[in-house]
Design a protein around this motif. Structure first.
Motif, PDB file in Angstrom:
ATOM      1  N   ARG A   1       0.829  -1.207   0.000  1.00  0.00           N
ATOM      2  CA  ARG A   1       0.000   0.000   0.000  1.00  0.00           C
ATOM      3  C   ARG A   1       0.866   1.261   0.000  1.00  0.00           C
ATOM      4  NH1 ARG A   1      -3.831  -0.423   4.955  1.00  0.00           N
ATOM      5  NH2 ARG A   1      -2.186  -1.772   5.778  1.00  0.00           N
ATOM      6  N   LEU A   2       1.958   1.221   0.761  1.00  0.00           N
ATOM      7  CA  LEU A   2       2.852   2.369   0.813  1.00  0.00           C
ATOM      8  C   LEU A   2       3.534   2.582  -0.541  1.00  0.00           C
ATOM      9  CD1 LEU A   2       3.938   4.509   2.769  1.00  0.00           C
ATOM     10  CD2 LEU A   2       5.814   2.956   3.313  1.00  0.00           C
ATOM     11  N   THR A   3       3.905   1.499  -1.186  1.00  0.00           N
ATOM     12  CA  THR A   3       4.524   1.600  -2.515  1.00  0.00           C
ATOM     13  C   THR A   3       3.560   2.211  -3.517  1.00  0.00           C
ATOM     14  OG1 THR A   3       5.927  -0.332  -2.072  1.00  0.00           O
ATOM     15  CG2 THR A   3       5.600   0.291  -4.376  1.00  0.00           C
ATOM     16  N   THR A   4       2.303   1.763  -3.483  1.00  0.00           N
ATOM     17  CA  THR A   4       1.280   2.324  -4.375  1.00  0.00           C
ATOM     18  C   THR A   4       1.079   3.812  -4.110  1.00  0.00           C
ATOM     19  OG1 THR A   4       0.143   0.187  -4.475  1.00  0.00           O
ATOM     20  CG2 THR A   4      -1.116   2.145  -5.124  1.00  0.00           C
ATOM     21  N   LEU A   5       1.064   4.192  -2.838  1.00  0.00           N
ATOM     22  CA  LEU A   5       0.887   5.602  -2.478  1.00  0.00           C
ATOM     23  C   LEU A   5       2.030   6.443  -3.024  1.00  0.00           C
ATOM     24  CD1 LEU A   5      -0.770   7.683  -0.847  1.00  0.00           C
ATOM     25  CD2 LEU A   5       0.679   7.141   1.120  1.00  0.00           C
ATOM     26  N   ARG A   6       3.248   5.946  -2.893  1.00  0.00           N
ATOM     27  CA  ARG A   6       4.399   6.690  -3.408  1.00  0.00           C
ATOM     28  C   ARG A   6       4.345   6.801  -4.926  1.00  0.00           C
ATOM     29  NH1 ARG A   6       7.534   3.461  -0.170  1.00  0.00           N
ATOM     30  NH2 ARG A   6       8.515   2.583  -2.021  1.00  0.00           N
ATOM     31  N   GLN A   7       3.955   5.735  -5.576  1.00  0.00           N
ATOM     32  CA  GLN A   7       3.904   5.753  -7.040  1.00  0.00           C
ATOM     33  C   GLN A   7       2.817   6.691  -7.554  1.00  0.00           C
ATOM     34  OE1 GLN A   7       3.372   1.597  -7.956  1.00  0.00           O
ATOM     35  NE2 GLN A   7       5.556   1.144  -7.855  1.00  0.00           N
ATOM     36  N   ASP A   8       1.672   6.746  -6.859  1.00  0.00           N
ATOM     37  CA  ASP A   8       0.536   7.533  -7.346  1.00  0.00           C
ATOM     38  C   ASP A   8       0.602   9.001  -6.940  1.00  0.00           C
ATOM     39  OD1 ASP A   8      -0.422   5.232  -8.459  1.00  0.00           O
ATOM     40  OD2 ASP A   8      -1.929   4.853  -6.919  1.00  0.00           O
ATOM     41  N   TYR A   9       1.073   9.271  -5.715  1.00  0.00           N
ATOM     42  CA  TYR A   9       0.968  10.640  -5.186  1.00  0.00           C
ATOM     43  C   TYR A   9       2.305  11.250  -4.758  1.00  0.00           C
ATOM     44  CZ  TYR A   9      -4.093   9.922  -4.956  1.00  0.00           C
ATOM     45  OH  TYR A   9      -5.401   9.683  -5.274  1.00  0.00           O
ATOM     46  N   LEU A  10       3.281  10.444  -4.397  1.00  0.00           N
ATOM     47  CA  LEU A  10       4.509  10.985  -3.816  1.00  0.00           C
ATOM     48  C   LEU A  10       5.730  10.742  -4.689  1.00  0.00           C
ATOM     49  CD1 LEU A  10       3.927   9.976  -0.076  1.00  0.00           C
ATOM     50  CD2 LEU A  10       3.625  12.229  -1.110  1.00  0.00           C
ATOM     51  N   ASN A  11       5.501  10.435  -5.959  1.00  0.00           N
ATOM     52  CA  ASN A  11       6.652  10.287  -6.851  1.00  0.00           C
ATOM     53  C   ASN A  11       7.194  11.659  -7.220  1.00  0.00           C
ATOM     54  OD1 ASN A  11       5.490  11.191  -9.620  1.00  0.00           O
ATOM     55  ND2 ASN A  11       3.962   9.743  -8.854  1.00  0.00           N
ATOM     56  N   GLU A  12       8.387  11.701  -7.784  1.00  0.00           N
ATOM     57  CA  GLU A  12       9.081  12.963  -8.049  1.00  0.00           C
ATOM     58  C   GLU A  12       8.266  13.884  -8.966  1.00  0.00           C
ATOM     59  OE1 GLU A  12      11.819  14.182  -6.874  1.00  0.00           O
ATOM     60  OE2 GLU A  12      12.530  12.468  -5.722  1.00  0.00           O
ATOM     61  N   ASP A  13       7.718  13.337 -10.030  1.00  0.00           N
ATOM     62  CA  ASP A  13       6.985  14.170 -10.987  1.00  0.00           C
ATOM     63  C   ASP A  13       5.720  14.755 -10.358  1.00  0.00           C
ATOM     64  OD1 ASP A  13       8.832  13.715 -12.949  1.00  0.00           O
ATOM     65  OD2 ASP A  13       7.762  12.028 -13.840  1.00  0.00           O
ATOM     66  N   HIS A  14       4.985  13.933  -9.612  1.00  0.00           N
ATOM     67  CA  HIS A  14       3.733  14.409  -9.026  1.00  0.00           C
ATOM     68  C   HIS A  14       3.995  15.502  -7.989  1.00  0.00           C
ATOM     69  CE1 HIS A  14      -0.588  13.948  -8.374  1.00  0.00           C
ATOM     70  NE2 HIS A  14      -0.352  14.128  -7.087  1.00  0.00           N
ATOM     71  N   VAL A  15       4.996  15.289  -7.154  1.00  0.00           N
ATOM     72  CA  VAL A  15       5.338  16.291  -6.139  1.00  0.00           C
ATOM     73  C   VAL A  15       5.788  17.587  -6.805  1.00  0.00           C
ATOM     74  CG1 VAL A  15       6.956  16.853  -4.286  1.00  0.00           C
ATOM     75  CG2 VAL A  15       5.876  14.599  -4.352  1.00  0.00           C
ATOM     76  N   ARG A  16       6.610  17.471  -7.854  1.00  0.00           N
ATOM     77  CA  ARG A  16       7.072  18.670  -8.555  1.00  0.00           C
ATOM     78  C   ARG A  16       5.892  19.430  -9.168  1.00  0.00           C
ATOM     79  NH1 ARG A  16       7.696  19.129 -13.649  1.00  0.00           N
ATOM     80  NH2 ARG A  16       7.769  16.874 -13.956  1.00  0.00           N
ATOM     81  N   GLN A  17       4.948  18.715  -9.774  1.00  0.00           N
ATOM     82  CA  GLN A  17       3.789  19.368 -10.373  1.00  0.00           C
ATOM     83  C   GLN A  17       2.941  20.079  -9.321  1.00  0.00           C
ATOM     84  OE1 GLN A  17       1.840  16.184 -12.454  1.00  0.00           O
ATOM     85  NE2 GLN A  17       3.457  15.988 -13.981  1.00  0.00           N
ATOM     86  N   GLN A  18       2.764  19.443  -8.163  1.00  0.00           N
ATOM     87  CA  GLN A  18       1.984  20.088  -7.111  1.00  0.00           C
ATOM     88  C   GLN A  18       2.681  21.351  -6.605  1.00  0.00           C
ATOM     89  OE1 GLN A  18       1.357  16.529  -4.534  1.00  0.00           O
ATOM     90  NE2 GLN A  18      -0.808  17.043  -4.692  1.00  0.00           N
TER      91      GLN A  18
END
Length: 434
Positions: free
Chosen positions: A137-154
Motif C-alpha cells: 500500500r505504501l509503494t502504491t501511495l508513493r507511485q501515485d501521489y509521492l513520486n518525483e513528478d507528481h510532487v514537482r507538479q503540485q
C-alpha cells in the motif's frame, strides 16, 4: 534646475538677439569699446542671469506644490486601480463560484502531524511483519501521489498561485473572504486561505514515506539473514543442537539475546547475524582495533561504520552474560565462543582481528573445529537450561506504522483536494485573461 536653465537660455537668446538687432546707445558703446565677440559674451551672461531669475519666479509655484500634486495624482491612480482590481475580483469570483459548487467531496480531511500516535512495544519480527503487510500500500501511495513528478507538479501549482496573489491583479482579502464562505469542506477552505505551508508538509510526507520503506527493508533484511543462518544450521542438526532468539537474564537487571545459540560437543557458540551491505558493490574492513569500515566500490575511501563497530561490544556482552548464567546455574565455568555471520555473499570482507567473522556456509566448519570437549548429556542439559529460562525475544519501541500510513494517506488526499481547488482558481483566471 534643468527647467530653469532651459528657460534662461531661451530668454538669453531672445534678449541678446533683440539688443544686437536694435543696437541701443548703451549696446552700441559696448560694441565699440569691446568688439562684437566680448560684447556678445557680456550680454549673454547678463541676460542668462536675468532669465534664470525669471524662470525661478515662474517655476516657484510648481516647485512649492509639486509634491502635493504628485501625491494627489498617485492617490487618484491608486483609487482607480483599486476600483479596477475590485471589479476584476468580483467578476473572477462570479466565474469561480459555480465551479466550486460543482465539486463533490464526501470527506473533510485535514492535515495530521506525522508519527503523532504513541509508540508500541513490538519485537523486530512483529514490526517487520506489520511493514510487510503495509509495504504494497505504501509503494502504491508513493507511485501515485509521492513520486518525483507528481510532487514537482503540485509544488508548481502552489508557486503559480503565489505569483497570482502577488501580482496585484486580484483583491486578496476579497478572494479570501469568498473562499472562507464557500461551500468547500472546512479544512480545505482554511488551507486555500493559507496554502503555502502545505509545500513543506508534502516534502515531509515524501521523505517520511521513504524512511518507513527504508525501515522495512532494514528489518526485513535482518530477518532474512537470520532465516538464512537457520537454514544453514539445520543442515547439520544431527551434529549439534541450536536455540534461536533465546534471551536469558544473567542478573537482576540485565539480559542477553542470541540470534542463535549452538550447543555442540566441540563447544558452545553464540551467533550474531548481520545482513549488512547486502546490495550493490560493498566492501567491509575490520581493523585490528575492532573498528568497522565500509565503502562502496574500490574507488571510494574507507568510512567508519559507527553502527557496525558496536557489534563486538554486543558480542562481548552476550559471551559474558551467557557464561555467567551457566556458572550461576551449574557452578561450571564454560567458554562461550562468539561468531559473527555476515548473511549475504555480496559484501567483501577484510578482517584483521582475531574475531570470527564468516559467511553462513562457513558455520559448520567453524563449529566442527571447536576445541572444547563437552559430552552430549552436557550439551542437552545446557540447551534445556537456556530453553527453560528463555524470556522470549525482546520488544522494542516502534512507531505504529499502520497509523502513520493512514495519516500520510489522509494528508496526501487532502493536499490533492487543495491542489485541485488551486488549479480551478488558476485556470479560471487564465480563461478570464483571454
Amino acid at each position: 534646475m534643468r527647467s530653469n536653465t532651459k528657460i534662461a537660455l531661451i530668454l538669453m537668446t531672445v534678449f541678446v538677439s533683440l539688443e544686437l538687432l536694435f543696437r541701443r546707445e548703451g549696446v552700441a558703446t559696448v560694441l565699440r569699446d569691446y568688439g562684437i565677440g566680448w560684447s556678445v559674451i557680456l550680454l549673454s551672461f547678463m541676460y542668462f542671469i536675468l532669465g534664470y531669475v525669471i524662470a525661478m519666479l515662474y517655476n516657484a509655484p510648481s516647485l512649492l506644490f509639486r509634491k502635493r500634486y504628485r501625491r494627489k495624482v498617485e492617490k487618484k491612480a491608486m483609487l482607480a486601480k483599486q476600483t479596477r482590481v475590485t471589479k476584476r475580483t468580483e467578476h473572477y469570483i462570479e466565474l469561480v463560484q459555480p465551479k466550486f459548487r460543482a465539486l463533490a467531496w464526501n470527506h473533510d480531511y485535514a492535515i495530521h502531524s506525522l508519527a503523532a500516535g504513541p509508540s508500541v512495544e513490538w519485537t523486530n519480527e512483529e514490526a517487520a511483519a506489520t511493514l510487510t503487510n503495509l509495504s504494497p500500500r505504501l509503494t502504491t501511495l508513493r507511485q501515485d501521489y509521492l513520486n518525483e513528478d507528481h510532487v514537482r507538479q503540485q509544488k508548481e501549482v502552489f508557486d503559480r498561485y503565489g505569483r497570482l496573489l502577488d501580482s496585484g491583479m486580484i483583491d486578496v482579502e476579497r478572494l479570501n473572504a469568498f473562499l472562507g464562505q464557500s461551500e468547500l469542506p472546512k479544512h480545505v477552505r482554511q488551507a486555500l486561505i493559507h496554502p503555502f505551508p502545505l509545500v513543506d508538509t508534502l516534502e515531509a510526507m515524501k521523505a517520511r514515506s521513504y524512511e518507513i520503506n527504508g525501515r522495512h527493508l532494514a528489518l526485513s533484511a535482518g530477518i532474512e539473514g537470520e532465516q538464512i543462518v537457520m537454514q544453514e544450521l539445520e543442515k547439520y542438526a544431527d551434529s549439534y543442537t541450536t536455540l534461536y532468539g533465546n534471551r536469558i537474564a544473567y542478573d537482576a537487571h540485565h539480559t542477553v539475546e542470541s540470534d542463535a545459540l549452538v550447543f555442540s560437543e566441540q563447544g558452545i557458540f553464540t551467533i550474531e547475524v548481520k545482513n549488512i551491505k547486502a546490495k550493490g558493490d560493498q566492501f567491509i574492513k575490520i581493523s585490528k582495533d575492532g573498528v568497522w569500515y565500509a565503502r562502496r566500490g574500490l574507488s571510494e575511501d574507507w568510512q567508519v561504520d559507527e553502527q557496525s563497530s558496536k557489534i563486538f561490544d554486543q558480542m562481548n556482552r552476550q559471551v559474558y552474560g551467557s557464561q555467567k548464567f551457566i556458572s550461576d546455574q551449574t557452578g561450571e565455568r564454560l567458554t562461550v565462543h562468539p561468531v559473527v555471520v555476515i548473511a549475504n555473499a555480496n559484501a567483501k570482507i577484510e578482517n584483521e582481528t582475531d574475531w570470527v567473522v564468516i559467511r553462513p556456509n562457513q558455520l559448520y566448519t567453524v563449529i566442527s573445529r571447536g576445541k572444547d570437549q563437552l559430552s552430549q548429556e552436557t550439551c542437552e542439559s545446557l540447551r534445556d537450561l537456556f530453553k527453560a529460562h528463555n524470556l522470549g525475544q525482546k520488544a522494542f519501541k516502534h512507531l505504529d506504522y499502520t497509523k502513520e500510513y493512514d495519516q500520510i494517506l489522509q494528508n496526501t488526499l487532502f493536499i490533492h483536494h487543495v491542489t485541485t481547488s488551486l488549479l480551478i482558481l488558476l485556470s479560471t483566471y487564465n480563461e478570464m485573461e483571454k
